[in-house]
Scaffold this motif. Sequence first.
Motif, PDB file in Angstrom:
ATOM      1  N   GLU A 131       1.157  -1.163  -0.029  1.00  0.00           N
ATOM      2  CA  GLU A 131      -0.107   0.033  -0.058  1.00  0.00           C
ATOM      3  C   GLU A 131       0.785   1.128  -0.028  1.00  0.00           C
ATOM      4  OE1 GLU A 131      -2.153  -0.670   3.368  1.00  0.00           O
ATOM      5  OE2 GLU A 131      -3.866  -1.729   2.382  1.00  0.00           O
ATOM      6  N   PRO A 132       0.534   2.224  -0.750  1.00  0.00           N
ATOM      7  CA  PRO A 132       1.230   3.605  -0.562  1.00  0.00           C
ATOM      8  C   PRO A 132       1.574   4.069   0.829  1.00  0.00           C
ATOM      9  CG  PRO A 132      -0.665   3.701  -2.266  1.00  0.00           C
ATOM     10  CD  PRO A 132      -0.884   2.446  -1.419  1.00  0.00           C
ATOM     11  N   VAL A 133       2.705   4.446   0.867  1.00  0.00           N
ATOM     12  CA  VAL A 133       2.947   5.287   2.175  1.00  0.00           C
ATOM     13  C   VAL A 133       2.335   6.330   2.095  1.00  0.00           C
ATOM     14  CG1 VAL A 133       4.949   6.075   3.562  1.00  0.00           C
ATOM     15  CG2 VAL A 133       5.331   4.079   2.339  1.00  0.00           C
ATOM     16  N   LEU A 134       2.159   7.070   1.503  1.00  0.00           N
ATOM     17  CA  LEU A 134       1.513   8.616   1.423  1.00  0.00           C
ATOM     18  C   LEU A 134       0.010   8.403   0.880  1.00  0.00           C
ATOM     19  CD1 LEU A 134       4.511  10.973   0.493  1.00  0.00           C
ATOM     20  CD2 LEU A 134       3.660  10.346   2.975  1.00  0.00           C
ATOM     21  N   GLU A 135      -0.707   8.966   1.428  1.00  0.00           N
ATOM     22  CA  GLU A 135      -2.368   9.025   0.978  1.00  0.00           C
ATOM     23  C   GLU A 135      -2.641  10.253   0.971  1.00  0.00           C
ATOM     24  OE1 GLU A 135      -6.490   6.822   1.736  1.00  0.00           O
ATOM     25  OE2 GLU A 135      -4.896   6.335   3.214  1.00  0.00           O
ATOM     26  N   VAL A 136      -3.521  10.742   0.068  1.00  0.00           N
ATOM     27  CA  VAL A 136      -4.184  12.173  -0.020  1.00  0.00           C
ATOM     28  C   VAL A 136      -5.600  12.009   0.187  1.00  0.00           C
ATOM     29  CG1 VAL A 136      -4.946  14.071  -1.518  1.00  0.00           C
ATOM     30  CG2 VAL A 136      -2.584  12.993  -1.593  1.00  0.00           C
ATOM     31  N   GLN A 137      -6.130  12.611   1.435  1.00  0.00           N
ATOM     32  CA  GLN A 137      -7.723  12.235   1.779  1.00  0.00           C
ATOM     33  C   GLN A 137      -8.181  13.655   1.717  1.00  0.00           C
ATOM     34  OE1 GLN A 137      -7.961  10.573   5.549  1.00  0.00           O
ATOM     35  NE2 GLN A 137      -6.746   8.670   5.180  1.00  0.00           N
ATOM     36  N   ASP A 138      -9.372  13.631   0.959  1.00  0.00           N
ATOM     37  CA  ASP A 138     -10.367  14.911   0.941  1.00  0.00           C
ATOM     38  C   ASP A 138     -11.306  14.765   2.394  1.00  0.00           C
ATOM     39  OD1 ASP A 138     -11.551  12.634  -0.148  1.00  0.00           O
ATOM     40  OD2 ASP A 138     -13.165  13.666  -0.721  1.00  0.00           O
ATOM     41  N   THR A 139     -11.017  15.991   2.997  1.00  0.00           N
ATOM     42  CA  THR A 139     -11.451  15.905   4.466  1.00  0.00           C
ATOM     43  C   THR A 139     -12.328  17.317   4.712  1.00  0.00           C
ATOM     44  OG1 THR A 139      -9.325  14.894   5.060  1.00  0.00           O
ATOM     45  CG2 THR A 139     -10.660  15.750   6.770  1.00  0.00           C
ATOM     46  N   ALA A 140     -13.466  16.747   5.430  1.00  0.00           N
ATOM     47  CA  ALA A 140     -14.630  17.806   5.709  1.00  0.00           C
ATOM     48  C   ALA A 140     -14.186  18.278   7.073  1.00  0.00           C
ATOM     49  CB  ALA A 140     -15.965  17.216   5.556  1.00  0.00           C
ATOM     50  N   GLN A 141     -13.896  19.585   7.330  1.00  0.00           N
ATOM     51  CA  GLN A 141     -13.522  20.281   8.539  1.00  0.00           C
ATOM     52  C   GLN A 141     -14.494  21.053   9.071  1.00  0.00           C
ATOM     53  OE1 GLN A 141     -10.852  18.945   9.452  1.00  0.00           O
ATOM     54  NE2 GLN A 141      -8.867  19.502   8.282  1.00  0.00           N
ATOM     55  N   HIS A 142     -15.171  20.727  10.087  1.00  0.00           N
ATOM     56  CA  HIS A 142     -16.212  21.306  10.717  1.00  0.00           C
ATOM     57  C   HIS A 142     -15.696  22.086  12.046  1.00  0.00           C
ATOM     58  CE1 HIS A 142     -19.802  19.381   8.430  1.00  0.00           C
ATOM     59  NE2 HIS A 142     -18.601  18.195   8.178  1.00  0.00           N
ATOM     60  N   PHE A 143     -15.421  23.335  11.756  1.00  0.00           N
ATOM     61  CA  PHE A 143     -14.987  24.149  13.152  1.00  0.00           C
ATOM     62  C   PHE A 143     -16.421  24.307  13.682  1.00  0.00           C
ATOM     63  CE2 PHE A 143     -12.190  24.678   9.702  1.00  0.00           C
ATOM     64  CZ  PHE A 143     -10.803  24.952  10.385  1.00  0.00           C
TER      65      PHE A 143
END
Length: 237
Positions: A131-143
């Motif tokens: 599996e790739p060591v680095l992963e890009v995740q689209d992340t919803a940030q709820h402040f």
Amino acid sequence: MAKKEVAVAAQTGLAERPSWMGDGQRGSEEVTIQDVTIPRLSMVQDLSPQRKKNNAEYIEGCEEGMLFNTVTNELYREPVIFVPVYFRLEWLVWKHRDAGGGLQGVFATQDEAVAFVGEHPLAGQTTEKGEPVLEVQDTAQHFGLLLDPNSPAEEPHATEIVVSMSKSQLKPSRQLNSQVRIAGGDRWERLYRLSAVEVDGAKGTYYNWKVEQLGFVSEATFKQAEALYEAVKSGQR
């Protein structure tokens, strides 16, 4: 105060803040947002490091499905009351847990995150499982604000916090945004109950967010949320 109590206080500090200290905050004038850890409300899963006694992130007494504050390590065994204030979609770059784990960067666009990964020293590397060591995740940030249920209803104590949702958690994130839109008005007008529920996935059971809309906030909470909104929007938070 007994001699033993005096000795304990000298070693661990006073239990309550004395009034003679005043209301100043001197000494932290040059501390910026880059110098602090953002408190986040997270969820304990089966493989979470908070459950492993030999891990630095271990929290005594934590179990699957519990919520916790990533800065104070406070555990929440019951659903919490959350006031959403500001929403932002970001792209986070993570190092795989089998490679040591850890957040590598936060970006406003997917292109920026992908470019960062391409230039990273670990670019192209994989784990022993392929599996790739680095992963890009689209992340919803709820402040938002986390309310203390034991404080007065008219002026409840609230803690600034961020709820990050990615992968399978993007579904409850969309549900929260939909409920906010249907309710209308400013994002922080209503209270929401957040809890963890067990769900079945392709790789087994895990816990995900459950979002329930409640009533309106108090005037004091509305004003605190409004101030947080201005701070986040301007980049101060």
